[in-house]
Design a protein around this motif. Structure first.
Motif, PDB file in Angstrom:
ATOM      1  N   ARG A 174    -102.866  89.914  21.097  1.00 21.27           N
ATOM      2  CA  ARG A 174    -102.484  88.914  22.112  1.00 21.27           C
ATOM      3  C   ARG A 174    -101.088  88.362  21.855  1.00 21.27           C
ATOM      4  NH1 ARG A 174    -107.696  86.255  22.165  1.00 21.27           N
ATOM      5  NH2 ARG A 174    -108.863  87.156  23.874  1.00 21.27           N
ATOM      6  N   ARG A 175    -100.873  87.965  20.615  1.00 20.87           N
ATOM      7  CA  ARG A 175     -99.620  87.302  20.237  1.00 20.87           C
ATOM      8  C   ARG A 175     -98.417  88.218  20.435  1.00 20.87           C
ATOM      9  NH1 ARG A 175    -101.333  85.982  15.429  1.00 20.87           N
ATOM     10  NH2 ARG A 175    -100.171  87.543  14.276  1.00 20.87           N
ATOM     11  N   ASN A 176     -98.624  89.512  20.192  1.00 15.08           N
ATOM     12  CA  ASN A 176     -97.493  90.450  20.213  1.00 15.08           C
ATOM     13  C   ASN A 176     -97.535  91.389  21.421  1.00 15.08           C
ATOM     14  OD1 ASN A 176     -96.154  89.928  17.463  1.00 15.08           O
ATOM     15  ND2 ASN A 176     -98.300  90.208  16.917  1.00 15.08           N
ATOM     16  N   VAL A 207    -102.981  91.978   8.742  1.00 15.73           N
ATOM     17  CA  VAL A 207    -102.455  91.569  10.040  1.00 15.73           C
ATOM     18  C   VAL A 207    -102.050  90.081  10.062  1.00 15.73           C
ATOM     19  CG1 VAL A 207    -104.631  90.903  11.141  1.00 15.73           C
ATOM     20  CG2 VAL A 207    -102.914  92.107  12.476  1.00 15.73           C
ATOM     21  N   THR A 208    -102.664  89.285   9.194  1.00 21.79           N
ATOM     22  CA  THR A 208    -102.332  87.853   9.163  1.00 21.79           C
ATOM     23  C   THR A 208    -100.986  87.593   8.491  1.00 21.79           C
ATOM     24  OG1 THR A 208    -103.563  87.585   7.115  1.00 21.79           O
ATOM     25  CG2 THR A 208    -104.739  87.104   9.160  1.00 21.79           C
ATOM     26  N   VAL A 235     -96.338 100.953  15.700  1.00 18.41           N
ATOM     27  CA  VAL A 235     -97.347 100.100  15.062  1.00 18.41           C
ATOM     28  C   VAL A 235     -98.691 100.822  15.065  1.00 18.41           C
ATOM     29  CG1 VAL A 235     -98.612  97.917  15.182  1.00 18.41           C
ATOM     30  CG2 VAL A 235     -96.158  97.975  15.742  1.00 18.41           C
ATOM     31  N   VAL A 236     -99.314 100.876  13.898  1.00 21.92           N
ATOM     32  CA  VAL A 236    -100.685 101.375  13.763  1.00 21.92           C
ATOM     33  C   VAL A 236    -101.533 100.155  13.417  1.00 21.92           C
ATOM     34  CG1 VAL A 236    -102.237 102.922  12.498  1.00 21.92           C
ATOM     35  CG2 VAL A 236     -99.844 103.594  12.880  1.00 21.92           C
ATOM     36  N   LEU A 237    -102.552  99.882  14.228  1.00 21.78           N
ATOM     37  CA  LEU A 237    -103.386  98.696  13.982  1.00 21.78           C
ATOM     38  C   LEU A 237    -104.842  99.110  13.832  1.00 21.78           C
ATOM     39  CD1 LEU A 237    -103.902  95.580  13.981  1.00 21.78           C
ATOM     40  CD2 LEU A 237    -104.197  95.768  16.460  1.00 21.78           C
ATOM     41  N   THR A 253     -93.774  89.185  12.755  1.00 19.84           N
ATOM     42  CA  THR A 253     -93.250  89.787  13.981  1.00 19.84           C
ATOM     43  C   THR A 253     -93.255  91.312  13.842  1.00 19.84           C
ATOM     44  OG1 THR A 253     -91.214  90.122  15.275  1.00 19.84           O
ATOM     45  CG2 THR A 253     -90.926  89.436  13.010  1.00 19.84           C
ATOM     46  N   VAL A 254     -93.374  91.991  14.998  1.00 17.46           N
ATOM     47  CA  VAL A 254     -93.325  93.458  14.954  1.00 17.46           C
ATOM     48  C   VAL A 254     -91.908  93.951  15.278  1.00 17.46           C
ATOM     49  CG1 VAL A 254     -95.758  93.729  15.527  1.00 17.46           C
ATOM     50  CG2 VAL A 254     -94.073  93.739  17.373  1.00 17.46           C
TER      51      VAL A 254
END
Ligand SMILES: Cc1cc2nc3c(=O)[nH]c(=O)nc-3n(C[C@H](O)[C@H](O)[C@H](O)COP(=O)(O)O)c2cc1C
Length: 173
Positions: A71-73, A39-40, A51-53, A44-45
């Motif tokens: 949060r960021r995305n 993830v780091t 998206v699978v997280l 950008t997505v």
């Protein structure tokens, strides 16, 4: 055109990365175009449809970098299908579904993500990092409890849901 899927993971000792790779392999087998990334290292997505997280769980929390990613995305993710999983339970609790930590639950709600899937984890002396993990990895919590069949089945379900909702290629024949 096939669906572009990001499988992003947050890991400390590598077990969640292995689960993410298995999910990626299964999604590719179903015809999706998949990137599996820590993830780091996701700037950008934007390039992705889905998206699978996934995050490892430590003391009932997600890894900080996974929360920061959400949060960021947040805005971009709320425009995409988002699937969540976490990897944690080991030993006698290996089948115990885990709740999302409150901060992640709030973000997941805002984004409109699906409820999380819990996958059992791994805690072994060879991969344990840190004093506490090393100690725990010698007791009845020790072992690799990742359930590859369960991971494949979930991935196939995700794939079917993606295919049902993404626009399909027109048939010109
Ligand atoms: C110090 C410590 C705390 C943990 N806390 C939890 C927890 O609260 N819930 C859980 O389900 N698993 C917990 N685990 C198990 C880990 O989530 C499991 O080992 C996981 O597979 C590690 O993932 P990783 O290798 O990707 O970092 C903990 C493990 C350690 C070492």
């Amino acid at each position: 055109m096939s669906t572009k899927v990001l499988v992003a993971y947050a890991t400390k000792m590598g077990a969640t990365a292995g689960i993410a790779e298995a999910i990626g392999t299964e999604l590719r087998a179903h015809g999706h175009q998949v990137d599996v990334l820590d993830v780091t290292s996701v700037p950008t997505v934007a390039p992705y449809d889905v998206v699978v997280l996934g995050s490892a769980i430590y003391i009932r929390r997600w890894r900080r970098e996974a929360v920061q990613f959400l949060r960021r995305n947040r805005d971009e993710l709320s425009e995409r299908q988002v699937w969540l999983f976490h990897s944690g339970p080991v030993g006698p609790d290996k089948h115990q579904a885990q709740e999302l930590p409150p901060v992640v639950r709030r973000l997941a709600r805002q984004i409109g993500a699906t409820p999380p899937m819990t996958f059992a984890g791994r805690l072994e002396p060879a991969t344990a990092k840190g004093f506490l993990a090393g100690r725990l990895a010698t007791g009845n919590l020790a072992g690799d409890f990742r359930d590859w069949d369960k991971i494949r089945t979930w991935s196939a379900d995700v794939s079917a849901a993606i295919s049902a909702t993404q626009p399909s290629t027109p048939d010109w024949s």
